[in-house]
Design an enzyme around this catalytic site. Structure first.
Site, PDB file in Angstrom:
ATOM      1  N   GLY A  13       0.763  -1.353  -0.036  1.00  0.00           N
ATOM      2  CA  GLY A  13      -0.100  -0.191  -0.095  1.00  0.00           C
ATOM      3  C   GLY A  13       0.930   1.329   0.097  1.00  0.00           C
ATOM      4  O   GLY A  13       0.446   2.352   0.380  1.00  0.00           O
ATOM      5  N   SER A  19       1.920   8.223   2.028  1.00  0.00           N
ATOM      6  CA  SER A  19       0.985   7.069   2.357  1.00  0.00           C
ATOM      7  C   SER A  19       1.227   6.526   3.871  1.00  0.00           C
ATOM      8  O   SER A  19       2.338   6.598   4.375  1.00  0.00           O
ATOM      9  CB  SER A  19       1.259   5.858   1.456  1.00  0.00           C
ATOM     10  OG  SER A  19       1.277   6.143   0.224  1.00  0.00           O
ATOM     11  N   TYR A 156     -18.661   8.588   2.514  1.00  0.00           N
ATOM     12  CA  TYR A 156     -17.617   7.431   2.800  1.00  0.00           C
ATOM     13  C   TYR A 156     -18.449   6.206   2.058  1.00  0.00           C
ATOM     14  O   TYR A 156     -17.784   5.251   1.463  1.00  0.00           O
ATOM     15  CB  TYR A 156     -17.370   7.528   4.017  1.00  0.00           C
ATOM     16  CG  TYR A 156     -15.963   6.373   4.022  1.00  0.00           C
ATOM     17  CD1 TYR A 156     -14.645   6.709   3.417  1.00  0.00           C
ATOM     18  CD2 TYR A 156     -16.155   5.225   4.813  1.00  0.00           C
ATOM     19  CE1 TYR A 156     -13.703   6.046   3.756  1.00  0.00           C
ATOM     20  CE2 TYR A 156     -14.957   4.463   4.966  1.00  0.00           C
ATOM     21  CZ  TYR A 156     -13.794   4.734   4.340  1.00  0.00           C
ATOM     22  OH  TYR A 156     -12.565   4.141   4.397  1.00  0.00           O
ATOM     23  N   LYS A 163     -15.081  -1.423   4.818  1.00  0.00           N
ATOM     24  CA  LYS A 163     -14.203  -1.444   6.011  1.00  0.00           C
ATOM     25  C   LYS A 163     -14.773  -2.208   7.037  1.00  0.00           C
ATOM     26  O   LYS A 163     -14.075  -2.777   8.064  1.00  0.00           O
ATOM     27  CB  LYS A 163     -13.930  -0.013   6.481  1.00  0.00           C
ATOM     28  CG  LYS A 163     -13.069   0.824   5.638  1.00  0.00           C
ATOM     29  CD  LYS A 163     -11.396   0.237   5.502  1.00  0.00           C
ATOM     30  CE  LYS A 163     -10.509   1.142   4.826  1.00  0.00           C
ATOM     31  NZ  LYS A 163      -9.126   0.791   4.571  1.00  0.00           N
TER      32      LYS A 163
HETATM   33  O1  0WE Z   1     -10.515   5.146   3.071  1.00  0.00           O
HETATM   34  C1  0WE Z   1     -10.021   6.126   2.693  1.00  0.00           C
HETATM   35  C2  0WE Z   1     -10.241   6.405   1.252  1.00  0.00           C
HETATM   36  C3  0WE Z   1     -10.257   5.180   0.406  1.00  0.00           C
HETATM   37  C4  0WE Z   1     -10.406   5.379  -0.953  1.00  0.00           C
HETATM   38  C5  0WE Z   1     -10.204   6.871  -1.642  1.00  0.00           C
HETATM   39  C6  0WE Z   1     -10.344   7.001  -3.058  1.00  0.00           C
HETATM   40  C7  0WE Z   1     -10.249   8.191  -3.705  1.00  0.00           C
HETATM   41  C8  0WE Z   1     -10.128   8.176  -5.198  1.00  0.00           C
HETATM   42  C9  0WE Z   1     -10.836   4.658  -1.768  1.00  0.00           C
HETATM   43  N1  0WE Z   1     -11.271   4.838  -3.024  1.00  0.00           N
HETATM   44  C10 0WE Z   1     -11.057   5.961  -3.655  1.00  0.00           C
HETATM   45  N2  0WE Z   1     -11.220   6.045  -5.022  1.00  0.00           N
HETATM   46  C11 0WE Z   1     -10.745   6.929  -5.723  1.00  0.00           C
HETATM   47  O2  0WE Z   1     -11.251   6.898  -6.948  1.00  0.00           O
HETATM   48  N3  0WE Z   1     -10.369   7.098   3.809  1.00  0.00           N
HETATM   49  C12 0WE Z   1     -10.339   6.976   5.240  1.00  0.00           C
HETATM   50  C13 0WE Z   1     -10.191   8.578   3.301  1.00  0.00           C
HETATM   51  C14 0WE Z   1     -11.214   9.182   3.198  1.00  0.00           C
HETATM   52  O3  0WE Z   1     -12.021   8.892   2.080  1.00  0.00           O
HETATM   53  C15 0WE Z   1     -13.495   9.556   2.115  1.00  0.00           C
HETATM   54  C16 0WE Z   1     -13.436  10.107   3.448  1.00  0.00           C
HETATM   55  C17 0WE Z   1     -12.167   9.894   4.031  1.00  0.00           C
HETATM   56  C18 0WE Z   1     -11.787  10.249   5.542  1.00  0.00           C
HETATM   57  C19 0WE Z   1     -14.221   9.617   1.198  1.00  0.00           C
HETATM   58  C20 0WE Z   1     -15.507  10.312   1.653  1.00  0.00           C
HETATM   59  C21 0WE Z   1     -15.572  10.870   2.870  1.00  0.00           C
HETATM   60  C22 0WE Z   1     -14.743  10.850   3.857  1.00  0.00           C
END
Ligand code: 0WE
Length: 256
Positions: A13, A19, A156, A163
C-alpha cells in the site's frame, strides 16, 4: 536494540511519501525490521523504488495487484525464497470507484460494491493466507481501517461497508490464525492528508471538524500511526488480536 530487530515484514500500500503504509514502514524499519514492499501497477513502481530503495540492498520490491491471486502467489513465493520466513504484514490498501464516493449510497452499483470489497476487504484474507505458511514463529498482521466502518460518514458510502467487512474479517482471521500465534489487528486512523484523500470534497472541512471536536483538539500525525504500527508488531502486543485500535485523537469516543 530495536523493538523489531530481526523481524521480517512485508508492506502493501505504499503509493508515495504521504502514504500511511510508508509512515508505518519507516517506523518498522527504524526499529530494526527488514522489509519487502509491493506496488500496485507500473505507475507507482518508480515511487516505491525511490522510497524503499533507501533501506538498502536486502529490501525486496515486487509488483502486486491484490485482486490477482497469481500476483499474490508470486509475491509470497519470492519473499519465501529470499527471507525464508515472515513476521509482519501491513495491509494499507483500499479502493472504491470515485462515483461511489460522490453520489448517494442508495445508488451504489453491484460493480462498485464488488470492486470495493475485493480490493479493500477480501484482499486481507488472501494476503493472510499467502503469509501464514511463512509465519512459522508467529506473526503480526496489521490492516488500516476508518470510523466509517462503524458510523455513517457522508460520502464514505460503500467504503464504510467494505471497512466493516475488513474489521469483521480481522476478527475471523484472528480466530483462524490464533493457534499459529499469528495476530491480526486493525488501526482505525483519523483522516490523513494522503493521495487517497486528495480530491475528496470537504476533506479540508473534515480535518477542521476533528480539530474542533476530538478530545485532543487536533489531527493525527503520520509518526503516531507509525508508533502504533510498531506496538502492534512488537512482542509487547503479544496478547492483542482481533482488535480495532483507534488512533484518531480520541474522536471515536464522542457522542456529540
Ligand atoms: O479509506 C479512505 C479512502 C479510500 C479511498 C479513496 C479513494 C479516492 C479516489 C478509496 N477509493 C478511492 N477511490 C478513488 O477514486 N479514507 C479513510 C479517506 C477518506 O475517504 C473519504 C473520506 C475519508 C476520511 C471519502 C468520503 C468521505 C470521507
Amino acid at each position: 536494540m530495536g523493538l523489531l530487530t530481526g523481524k521480517l515484514g512485508i508492506v502493501f500500500g505504499v503509493a508515495n511519501k504521504r502514504s500511511i503504509a510508508w509512515a508505518i514502514a519507516q517506523a518498522w524499519a527504524r526499529e530494526g525490521a527488514t522489509l519487502a514492499f509491493t506496488y500496485q501497477g507500473e505507475r507507482l513502481k518508480d515511487n516505491v523504488e525511490e522510497l524503499a530503495g533507501t533501506f538498502g540492498a536486502d529490501t525486496i520490491i515486487l509488483p502486486c495487484d491484490v485482486t490477482r491471486d497469481e500476483d499474490i502467489a508470486s509475491v509470497f513465493a519470492q519473499v519465501g525464497a529470499k527471507f525464508g520466513r515472515l513476521d509482519l504484514l501491513l495491509h494499507s490498501v483500499a479502493f472504491a470507484p470515485r462515483e461511489a464516493l460522490e453520489g448517494d449510497f442508495l445508488d451504489t452499483s453491484r460493480d462498485a460494491f464488488k470492486v470495493a470489497h475485493d480490493v479493500s476487504a477480501y484482499s486481507l484474507i488472501a494476503l493472510a493466507r499467502g503469509a501464514a505458511p511463512l509465519m512459522t514463529d508467529g506473526g503480526s498482521i496489521v490492516a488500516m481501517s476508518y470510523y466509517g466502518a462503524e458510523k455513517v460518514i457522508p460520502h464514505y458510502n460503500v467504503m464504510g461497508v467494505a471497512k466493516a467487512a475488513l474489521e469483521a474479517s480481522t476478527r475471523y482471521l484472528a480466530y483462524s490464525l490464533g493457534p499459529k500465534k499469528v495476530r491480526v489487528n486493525c488501526i482505525s486512523a483519523g483522516p490523513m492528508n494522503t493521495l487517497a484523500a486528495r480530491g475528496i470534497a470537504g476533506f479540508g472541512d473534515m480535518l477542521k471538524h476533528y480539530e474542533a471536536h476530538s478530545p485532543l483538539k487536533r489531527n493525527v500525525l503520520p509518526d503516531e500511526l507509525g508508533a502504533t504500527g510498531v506496538f502492534l508488531a512488537s512482542n509487547g502486543a503479544a496478547a492483542i488480536t482481533g482488535q480495532v485500535i483507534y488512533v484518531d485523537a480520541g474522536y471515536q469516543i464522542m457522542g456529540m
